[in-house]
Motif scaffolding. Sequence first.
Motif, mmCIF file in Angstrom:
data_model
loop_
_atom_site.group_PDB
_atom_site.id
_atom_site.type_symbol
_atom_site.label_atom_id
_atom_site.label_comp_id
_atom_site.label_asym_id
_atom_site.label_seq_id
_atom_site.Cartn_x
_atom_site.Cartn_y
_atom_site.Cartn_z
ATOM 1 N N SER A 30 -4.257 -6.035 -2.631
ATOM 2 C CA SER A 30 -5.115 -5.692 -1.505
ATOM 3 C C SER A 30 -5.730 -6.963 -0.921
ATOM 4 O O SER A 30 -5.621 -8.042 -1.482
ATOM 5 N N LYS A 75 -3.932 8.458 4.826
ATOM 6 C CA LYS A 75 -4.794 7.371 4.361
ATOM 7 C C LYS A 75 -3.918 6.417 3.574
ATOM 8 O O LYS A 75 -2.829 6.766 3.114
ATOM 9 N N TYR A 76 -4.418 5.191 3.416
ATOM 10 C CA TYR A 76 -3.608 4.154 2.783
ATOM 11 C C TYR A 76 -4.332 3.591 1.585
ATOM 12 O O TYR A 76 -5.465 3.126 1.691
ATOM 13 N N GLU A 77 -3.659 3.617 0.446
ATOM 14 C CA GLU A 77 -4.266 3.069 -0.762
ATOM 15 C C GLU A 77 -3.495 1.842 -1.174
ATOM 16 O O GLU A 77 -2.280 1.898 -1.382
ATOM 17 N N GLU A 92 -2.067 -1.072 -3.496
ATOM 18 C CA GLU A 92 -1.660 -1.180 -4.884
ATOM 19 C C GLU A 92 -2.552 -2.206 -5.585
ATOM 20 O O GLU A 92 -3.081 -3.117 -4.955
ATOM 21 N N ASP A 93 -2.673 -2.045 -6.896
ATOM 22 C CA ASP A 93 -3.520 -2.971 -7.637
ATOM 23 C C ASP A 93 -3.001 -4.384 -7.507
ATOM 24 O O ASP A 93 -1.821 -4.652 -7.722
ATOM 25 N N ALA A 129 0.846 -1.191 0.000
ATOM 26 C CA ALA A 129 0.000 0.000 0.000
ATOM 27 C C ALA A 129 0.874 1.231 0.000
ATOM 28 O O ALA A 129 2.045 1.176 0.352
#
Lengths: 504, 760
Positions: free
Chosen positions: B424, B416-418, B420-421, B342
Motif C-alpha cells: 500500500s 471498494k479497494y483493499e 495487499e499487505d 490491491a
Amino acid sequence: MLEFLNTIQDLFHHYEYGFSFSPFSVTFGILILFTLSVVGKFSKNYLKGEVGAPRFWVLFTFFAFGILISCFAKNLTTFYVGWEMVGLASYFLIGFYQTNARSTENSMIALANYKICDLFFVMAILLEESKLHTASGFCLIIATLAKSAQLPFSSWLYRALEGPTPSSTLFYGGLSLHLGAFALLQFSPMWDHSVALRVLVFLIGFSSAIFGFLVGSTRSDLKTAFAFASISQVGLIYCEMALGFYNLAMWHIVGHNLLRTWNYLRGMSFFDEFFKKEYHQQKSIIWDNIFGLLPDSFFIHSLNSFYVDRISVLLRKWGLLIFTLVAYFSLLISHEGDLFSILSLGAGLLLTVLLFVKERIKPNPFLAGLVLSQTLFLVSIHTFFEDRIEHLYLVISIMSLILLMVSLWPAVVIWKKRQSSGFDRHQLLGLSVKLRGRHLVFLVSAIALTGSPGTFEFFIQEGILDELWSKSHLFLVVSMVCLTLNTVHTFKIGQLAFLGDSKN
Amino acid sequence: MDDNLDQNSIEGCQLKSNKEAFLINEFLKELRPQLPIQNPMPFFVHNNPIQYWEKYKFKQGVESACLLYERAGIQIDRNFAREFEDLVIPILASYLDQGMRRWTSHDHLGTTGLWGWFKSFVVYSSSFKSEVFADIKRDFNLWSEQSSEEYIRTALVKKFKTLDNTSEWHFYLKSLLFHLKGWSGMVHLFESNPSLYPLKEKKISLVDWLAILVLVESKLSAVDQLPIEVDPKLRHQRGREIQLEIADIKNNEDQFYRTIITDFRDQIKINRNLKNQTPVAQIFFCIDDREETLRKMIEKINPQIETFGTVGFFGIDIAIRSLDQLIFQPFCPPVIQPRKKATELTIHQVSRLENKVKSAVTAFNHTRFTVLEPLIALLAPFFYLATLLIRTLNLGFYGWLRNKFLNQPNRIDDLKYEFEDGFSYSLAEKVKIVKDILKSAGLKENFSQVIIMMGHGASTTNNPFQKSYGCGACSGQSGFANAKIFCSFANDVYVRKSLAELEYHIPESTMFIAGHHDTCSDEFMLVEDKNMSVSQKTILNNIRIDLKRSLQKNTEDRFNRFGIDLSESPVDRSLDWSQPRPEYGHSRVAMAVFGPRWLTGNMNLSGRSFLVSYDPRNDLNGAELEFVIMNALPVCANINLDYFTSRAFPEAFGSGSKLPMNIVSGIGLMTGSKGDLRIGLARQMVDRHEALRLISFVFCKKEHLVSIIGKSARLTNLVKNEWIHLVRIDPDDFSMEPFTEHISVILNDKLTEEFSVGIS
C-alpha cells in the motif's frame, strides 16, 4: 420444345415428390425457423460492411430453403433435393473468404466428403425403389455420416470453421449437422427393422461420441473444441436412435442445437470470463484424475485426433479406387456385347479415378478437366444414342461443357504463362476478383454438372437410371461414381482458376 | 605427429562450430526486435507494432517494415505451406495453451521447454500421421540428441554447405520465422517477458521454435530446393506502391496540419483569458480523445465548470485484482511497472444465492468442460432458448437481467479497494501523487467545492478487443479504480495537512469525488461520499443533470461523426452481442495538445485530439512537463501509430475482419480453424479512421522540451524521424516552433537546431 417440357414433366412424375407433416418434422421445422431467425438477426449487424455480405445473404436464403425442404420431405427423393442444396450452401460458405487459400482448400475437403456420401444417398433411393431394404438402410446410414460428421467422415468438420461465425453456427453448430441424424430419424422404418443395422448405428455413434470427447478435450482453440463437442453429442443422438428412443433423440437434437448456437455466437466473449474463478472451477476433478491415469502416448494420439485425417484421406482415395475397379471388372465379366462402349467408358472411368487418387503426381488440372468432360460426354453418347429426345440432354450437357471451358480459358492462359516462368506450384490464380462474370458462368455450369436435383446432370442421371437399371446394376453404380468424381474435379478446377489471392 | 593432426582437426571443428554458433546468434539478435510486438489478448495495449523501425526515417521505416510483414514478392509453394502449417502450429498452440483445453493432466510433458515438448510429441505420435512425419520420426535419433541451437547449426551447414555466405541462410531463416510472424512474435515476447503469460508460465525460446521450423522444412522439401522464393521485381514494385501510398497520406496530413495550425493561430489571438472566479466544480478527465467532446459539451452547458485533462491513471501505479478474477492486472501505462497491489471487493455482502447463480450461468456457458453436457442439452434447453430469445429481441431486458442477477457490469458505487499487505501507499507517496496531478494541471488555488476525478472505460460485449477500448493510460482497464483511490488519498485529512505544508491549501469544504464515464454506452456514474455536506450534494446533483445533458449531446455528436443512425441507443449498442463496432474507439485521432484549457477551449477539434492540461507558469524547472510528457506522449504516439498502421496497411499490420476469428490458446486470435496469430487491429475497428501521424502541440519553454525529448531515446527517434510531429507554442509570445521538417515547411520557419536533420 413441347416434347422437352413433356419429358421433364414425365420425369417429375417418375419419382414422387411431396411434403408431409409429422411430429418430428414439425418440431425440427420450428427449431429451424427459430435458429434461422436468431442467426439472421445476429448477422444483420455482424455482416454490415463486410466484403461479400450480399453473397452471404443469398447463401443464407438458399440454405434456409434447402433445409426446410428436407425437413418437411415426404420421401427420400424430396429429402435429397434439400440435402444437396444444404451441401452446396455449406461448400460456398466455408469458402466465403475467397482470397484465403486455406478456406478454399477446406471447402474442397467438405465437398468431397459430402459428394461421396451423396452417392450412398442416391443408392439408398434406388435400392429402396427395388425393395432391397437392408441394403438401402445400410446406404442411408452411410449417407448421413458426412453431414453429421461421424466417424470416419469427421475430418472435414473442424476444418470447416473458416467462414463468418454466423455461418459456422448455422451449419456446424446446429442445423446442417443434425440433418443427417434427422434423416435417420424420419426414415427410421428403413433401417430399424434389422438388428445388424442398429448395432452399426450404435457403434458408429458411440465411437464418435468417445472420439469427439477425447479429441475435443485436447483442442486449444475455441471453435474446434466446439466442433468436436458437437461430433460427440451427435454420436450420442445416433446411439439413442439405435436403441429406439426416437423421442429422446428428437429432444436431444433440439437441446443440442440451442446449446451450440449459443456457444458459437457468444464465443468471442471468452476473454471476459477467462480470468474468473467460476470459469476455472468448471473443470471436474474426477475426470482430471481419470485423464491423468492415461499414458502420455494416449494424450499425444488424442492431440493428433487419432489420425482420422490420414484415415479418411486414404479411405476416400483407395476405397473409391478399389470399389471402381471391382465394379468395372465384374461388369466386364458379366456384360455382353458393345465392347466399344465398355472400353471407352472404362478408360474414362479409370483415368478419372486415378487422377483423383494420385494427387501427388500434380497433374495438369486443366487436362484433367478435359478428360473428365470427355467421360461425361462419352457416357451421354452411349446412353442416349437411340432416342431423339434425349439428344436434348446431350446438347445441353455439351453446352454446359462449352460454357465451362469458355469461362476457364483466361485461367488456362495465365496458368500456361506461369508454368513457363517456373512458378507453377498449384498456386490459386484468384481470378474471381477480376473476372466476376466468368466466375458466375463457371459456377452455373458447374452446378449444372453436379447432379443436384433440378440440374441437367440430374436429368442425365435419371436417363442413365432408366437405361441401365435393366442392363446392369453395377454399371449404373460405376457411372454414378464417375459422375461424383466429375463434380469434385470440376469444382477443384474452378477453385484453382478463380479463388485465392490474385496477388499471388 | 598424428596426435597433433587429430587435435588440430578437433580444435578446428570446435572453432568452426563456435564461429557458426556466433554467426547464428548475431543474426537472431538482429532479427528479434523486428518481430511484431503484440501482447497476448488479455493484456492488449496499443503499441507501435513496428517500433524497431523508429530508428529509421518514417518513409523508409514503414516501407521496409511493410515489405517484410506483407511478405511482398515472396512466393511460397502452396502445398508446402499447408503441410508446414498443419504440422507446426498445433505443436506451438498446444504448448502455449493457457487453460483453454480441458485435458490438462498431461501438462508435465511441457515442462522441458518447447524443444523438449516437440521431442516428446514426436516420440509418442505414430508414424502413420503423415509421410513427412514418418520421415521426422525415422530420423529421430539423429537429431534428438542435439539441443535446438546445435540442430539449427548442423541443418544450416547441411543445406548451405558453409555459413560464410550469409545472404542465403539469412533469407532462409528470416522467411521461416516471418511466415508465421504472429506466432514467432508471441514466442519472442514470452521469452523476453515471462510475466506476460496470462495464467500458465512456460519456458520458451525463439531458438527452439526456429529449430522446429527448420526441421519440418528440411523434411518437407528436397535438400537442394527451397520452397520459398523471392521475386525482386515484384518486391520493388510493391515498394514503389507503398511509397505512393505514403505520399498520398502525406498530402492528407499536409491539409490537416495546415488547417489545424491556422485554427490554432486564430484561437491564440483571441483566447488569452484567465478565469478569475472560482468555478463551481472542477472535473479531471483522462486525456483521451473521446473525452474531448464531452469536455466541450459540458463547458458549453455550464461555463462555471472547469475541466482538466490528466493522465487517466491519476498517477497511481497499481495492479488490481478485479472482482472474482484470478490475476492482478496493471492499471497504469505499460511503460510503468506497478509497485502496489490491491483487490477489488464489493461493499455489499455477496449472498450465496448470487454465487450460485453465477456458477450456474458459467456452467451453462461452458458445457464443453463437463461430460454432463448431453444431460444439460437434454434437461435445460429452456435456458438456451430463453437467453437466445432475450439477447436477440430485447436488449434492455437483457441489460436489466444482467444487472440484477449477475451484478454485471459491476455497480461501481458498490466497489471498494483493499490494498495487499506490504503493497500500500505510504503517506509521503500519497502526498506526492496528489501533488503531481494538481501541479501538472496548474491547479494550486481556487479549488471548487466539488472536484470530480472522472475515469473512463467501455462496456462492450462479445468483443475480444475489449481492452483496446478501455483507458490506454490504465493499460486498457477502466480508470475508475484509480479515480476512487486517488479521491481517497485527496480526501484524507493527513494528506491535506502535508499538502498545505507544500503550499497546496485545499479548503475543508472541497470534496474529491470519483466518477466513471462509459465511453461506449455514454453513461456515467458519480460515487457519493458518505461525508458530503448538503451544499456539496446539491452541487453534485446539478452536475449530474449537466453531465446527463452533455452526454446526450456527446452521443449525438459521436453518432453524426461516425455515421451511426441517431435512433439507435448507445446503451443497446454496447449490449448488442452482434455488433462488431460497439464504438469506434480512438478512430480519427490525429493530435495532442499539452497546455492550458483556454488554448483549445473554443476550437472545434471533433474528438480528434488528446488534451493534456499543463500550465508552464508554475513549472520552473520542467519537472511537471517531464511528468506529463513522459506519461502521456508515448501513450498517444502508440495509439496513433497502432491505428495508423492497421488502417494504412491492413494486410501487413492489421488483423483482418473480426468475423472468422477464432480464439487460440487463450492468448490470441487466428483467422479460421488454423493459421497465423493475428497482429494489429481488426478491420471493423479502423474502417472509419483516417491515417494521419500525430501532431502534438506543447505550450512550454524551449529548454524544458528539448531536454526532456533528449533524455528519452524513443521520443528522440520518434520526433527526429518524423513518426510524430511536434510543435512548440511559446508561452510568452505565442509563436509556433516546429520540431519536424514537414511542419517547418508549413510554418515557413526554421527547424529547431537540435532536431534539424538534413534532407534525406
